[in-house]
Design an enzyme around this catalytic site. Sequence first.
Site, PDB file in Angstrom:
ATOM      1  N   ARG A 237      -3.658  37.503  14.566  1.00 30.69           N
ATOM      2  CA  ARG A 237      -4.002  36.752  13.886  1.00 30.69           C
ATOM      3  C   ARG A 237      -4.942  35.345  14.206  1.00 30.69           C
ATOM      4  O   ARG A 237      -4.488  35.338  15.126  1.00 30.69           O
ATOM      5  CB  ARG A 237      -2.192  35.897  14.339  1.00 30.69           C
ATOM      6  CG  ARG A 237      -2.012  34.377  13.897  1.00 30.69           C
ATOM      7  CD  ARG A 237      -0.802  33.877  14.883  1.00 30.69           C
ATOM      8  NE  ARG A 237       0.532  34.882  14.609  1.00 30.69           N
ATOM      9  CZ  ARG A 237       1.015  34.370  15.609  1.00 30.69           C
ATOM     10  NH1 ARG A 237       0.840  33.705  17.100  1.00 30.69           N
ATOM     11  NH2 ARG A 237       2.211  35.543  15.818  1.00 30.69           N
TER      12      ARG A 237
ATOM     13  N   ASP B 100       1.871  35.306  20.812  1.00 31.63           N
ATOM     14  CA  ASP B 100       1.418  34.419  21.167  1.00 31.63           C
ATOM     15  C   ASP B 100       0.591  33.981  21.538  1.00 31.63           C
ATOM     16  O   ASP B 100       0.412  34.581  22.839  1.00 31.63           O
ATOM     17  CB  ASP B 100       1.932  33.313  20.867  1.00 31.63           C
ATOM     18  CG  ASP B 100       3.026  32.832  19.764  1.00 31.63           C
ATOM     19  OD1 ASP B 100       2.923  33.918  18.380  1.00 31.63           O
ATOM     20  OD2 ASP B 100       3.710  31.933  19.678  1.00 31.63           O
ATOM     21  N   MET B 101      -0.613  33.241  21.587  1.00 40.92           N
ATOM     22  CA  MET B 101      -1.135  32.802  22.803  1.00 40.92           C
ATOM     23  C   MET B 101      -1.714  31.442  23.123  1.00 40.92           C
ATOM     24  O   MET B 101      -1.446  30.606  22.064  1.00 40.92           O
ATOM     25  CB  MET B 101      -3.076  32.927  21.914  1.00 40.92           C
ATOM     26  CG  MET B 101      -4.078  32.820  23.020  1.00 40.92           C
ATOM     27  SD  MET B 101      -4.415  34.253  24.128  1.00 40.92           S
ATOM     28  CE  MET B 101      -4.554  35.458  24.013  1.00 40.92           C
TER      29      MET B 101
HETATM   30  P1  FDA Z   1      -5.163  21.576  10.827  1.00 38.03           P
HETATM   31  O1  FDA Z   1      -4.713  20.798  11.870  1.00 38.03           O
HETATM   32  O2  FDA Z   1      -6.712  21.055  10.198  1.00 38.03           O
HETATM   33  O3  FDA Z   1      -3.727  20.849   9.188  1.00 38.03           O
HETATM   34  C1  FDA Z   1      -4.442  20.964   8.289  1.00 38.03           C
HETATM   35  C2  FDA Z   1      -3.179  20.499   7.017  1.00 38.03           C
HETATM   36  O4  FDA Z   1      -1.756  21.024   7.917  1.00 38.03           O
HETATM   37  C3  FDA Z   1      -2.771  18.568   7.273  1.00 38.03           C
HETATM   38  O5  FDA Z   1      -3.613  17.963   7.159  1.00 38.03           O
HETATM   39  C4  FDA Z   1      -1.395  18.774   7.431  1.00 38.03           C
HETATM   40  O6  FDA Z   1      -1.147  18.350   6.076  1.00 38.03           O
HETATM   41  C5  FDA Z   1      -0.866  20.218   7.174  1.00 38.03           C
HETATM   42  N1  FDA Z   1       0.277  20.560   9.056  1.00 38.03           N
HETATM   43  C6  FDA Z   1      -0.797  20.776  10.061  1.00 38.03           C
HETATM   44  N2  FDA Z   1       0.295  21.001  11.339  1.00 38.03           N
HETATM   45  C7  FDA Z   1       0.959  20.434  10.389  1.00 38.03           C
HETATM   46  C8  FDA Z   1       2.287  20.102  11.111  1.00 38.03           C
HETATM   47  N3  FDA Z   1       2.959  20.511  12.060  1.00 38.03           N
HETATM   48  N4  FDA Z   1       3.582  19.783   9.873  1.00 38.03           N
HETATM   49  C9  FDA Z   1       3.176  18.811   9.023  1.00 38.03           C
HETATM   50  N5  FDA Z   1       2.207  18.967   8.634  1.00 38.03           N
HETATM   51  C10 FDA Z   1       0.941  19.801   9.214  1.00 38.03           C
HETATM   52  N6  FDA Z   1      -1.608  28.398  18.013  1.00 38.03           N
HETATM   53  C11 FDA Z   1      -2.042  28.664  19.454  1.00 38.03           C
HETATM   54  O7  FDA Z   1      -2.716  28.182  19.865  1.00 38.03           O
HETATM   55  N7  FDA Z   1      -1.206  29.944  19.809  1.00 38.03           N
HETATM   56  C12 FDA Z   1      -0.655  30.469  18.743  1.00 38.03           C
HETATM   57  O8  FDA Z   1      -0.014  31.068  18.652  1.00 38.03           O
HETATM   58  C13 FDA Z   1      -0.451  30.337  17.552  1.00 38.03           C
HETATM   59  N8  FDA Z   1      -0.007  31.242  15.938  1.00 38.03           N
HETATM   60  C14 FDA Z   1       0.397  30.336  15.307  1.00 38.03           C
HETATM   61  C15 FDA Z   1       1.278  31.078  13.819  1.00 38.03           C
HETATM   62  C16 FDA Z   1       1.324  30.001  12.868  1.00 38.03           C
HETATM   63  C17 FDA Z   1       1.835  31.746  11.736  1.00 38.03           C
HETATM   64  C18 FDA Z   1       0.761  29.640  12.249  1.00 38.03           C
HETATM   65  C19 FDA Z   1       0.499  28.877  10.840  1.00 38.03           C
HETATM   66  C20 FDA Z   1      -0.101  28.512  13.086  1.00 38.03           C
HETATM   67  C21 FDA Z   1       0.087  28.604  14.862  1.00 38.03           C
HETATM   68  N9  FDA Z   1      -0.416  28.394  15.942  1.00 38.03           N
HETATM   69  C22 FDA Z   1      -0.737  28.806  17.267  1.00 38.03           C
HETATM   70  C23 FDA Z   1      -0.970  26.664  15.589  1.00 38.03           C
HETATM   71  C24 FDA Z   1      -2.547  26.207  15.138  1.00 38.03           C
HETATM   72  O9  FDA Z   1      -3.598  26.580  16.361  1.00 38.03           O
HETATM   73  C25 FDA Z   1      -2.722  25.446  14.421  1.00 38.03           C
HETATM   74  O10 FDA Z   1      -3.142  24.445  15.933  1.00 38.03           O
HETATM   75  C26 FDA Z   1      -1.024  24.436  13.133  1.00 38.03           C
HETATM   76  O11 FDA Z   1      -1.703  25.248  12.696  1.00 38.03           O
HETATM   77  C27 FDA Z   1      -2.159  23.548  12.610  1.00 38.03           C
HETATM   78  O12 FDA Z   1      -3.447  24.062  12.280  1.00 38.03           O
HETATM   79  P2  FDA Z   1      -3.580  24.320  11.079  1.00 38.03           P
HETATM   80  O13 FDA Z   1      -4.708  25.460  11.055  1.00 38.03           O
HETATM   81  O14 FDA Z   1      -3.076  23.794   9.420  1.00 38.03           O
HETATM   82  O15 FDA Z   1      -5.349  22.622  10.232  1.00 38.03           O
END
Ligand code: FDA
Length: 303
Positions: free
Chosen positions: A175, A125-126
């Site tokens: 990722r 993870d980052m």
């Molecule tokens: P965005 O924040 O724009 O969300 C898009 C939509 O998704 C929102 O409108 C909402 O509907 C829904 N949503 C998103 N998060 C939600 C939540 N927690 N609860 C409910 N609804 C939600 N970050 C990092 O800094 N280091 C890492 O190693 C990782 N690893 C990682 C692995 C995986 C498999 C995922 C999916 C995510 C990560 N992340 C991460 C987190 C990532 O950086 C990011 O903050 C979150 O995925 C939310 O961003 P989205 O890309 O979904 O877009």
Amino acid sequence: MRILNTMAARAIPFVPRSLIRKISRRYIAGATLADALDRIRSLHAAGYSTTLDLLGETVSSPTEVEAVVLEHLTLIDALHADGLRTELSIKPSAFGLLLDEASCKRHVLRILDAATTRGITACLDMEDVTCTQKTLDLFARIETANANMGIALQAYLKRTYDDIGPLQHRMNRLRICKGIYAEAETHLVADASRNRNAINEHFVRHVSSALRAGSFVGIATHDETLIESLITWIQREEIEPDRFEFQMLLGVGEPLRERLRSMGFQVRVYVPYGHDWYGYSTRRIKENPRIAGYILRALLSGN
Ligand code: FDA
């Protein structure tokens, strides 16, 4: 919206622990290894692959690191005994990255070696910017000893444009995510803190350049518009479906993940579990008020 999210995040210390537990059940498989294994089994049966994340971040002593290592070794044995092939998420700070980089490397290698012999992969993870360079250095050192590992990169960081080059050149498994930590603006790509759409442009550039270079890419987002534009690009470029996968957090975007799976795409679900469920849930919400807003909206809409 920002003000509402911040208010929701500030209210967290006053929310009863029982309510936080109820909310976190959606996002966390449970407190025990048995809970995690149950959830993984049912996700695999439904056609998803998984990443397992034992909750816990920065540790403050070698004794704590040793406990984290032992928990991971137990977890690997349990996965093996159940015949479950999954990916482990490794948070370097939980293995003492900020205490002692050399012993952190030794610990992570120990976990990786145990995982590899049991058919389990892993991804670093980052975490926040205090960890970025150290995590990349750790990955570079580990990679030569064990190629069974991928690494996450964050589209909101300026430096990702430089960091991704050597990784994709070596065709590492990547990722790509937006980035979850509240970093100072000096580290962020232009507009990232004010205009979330700006990050999407960078996200698309990183995914497309890594795919073109031959890396396997985990597209880690729940952002439907972003996913749609990437699918359009992927289809136009005729990228084979085994070169990438979509990745989503447990409890988030379930209808979207189901739709992607039924379209024939590989989808991986990130499954956190562990006794630190309360600390994890409240830390995440405080660090990133947007999450408080998402949760509130998801609860109100009954999704
Ligand atoms: P965005 O924040 O724009 O969300 C898009 C939509 O998704 C929102 O409108 C909402 O509907 C829904 N949503 C998103 N998060 C939600 C939540 N927690 N609860 C409910 N609804 C939600 N970050 C990092 O800094 N280091 C890492 O190693 C990782 N690893 C990682 C692995 C995986 C498999 C995922 C999916 C995510 C990560 N992340 C991460 C987190 C990532 O950086 C990011 O903050 C979150 O995925 C939310 O961003 P989205 O890309 O979904 O877009």
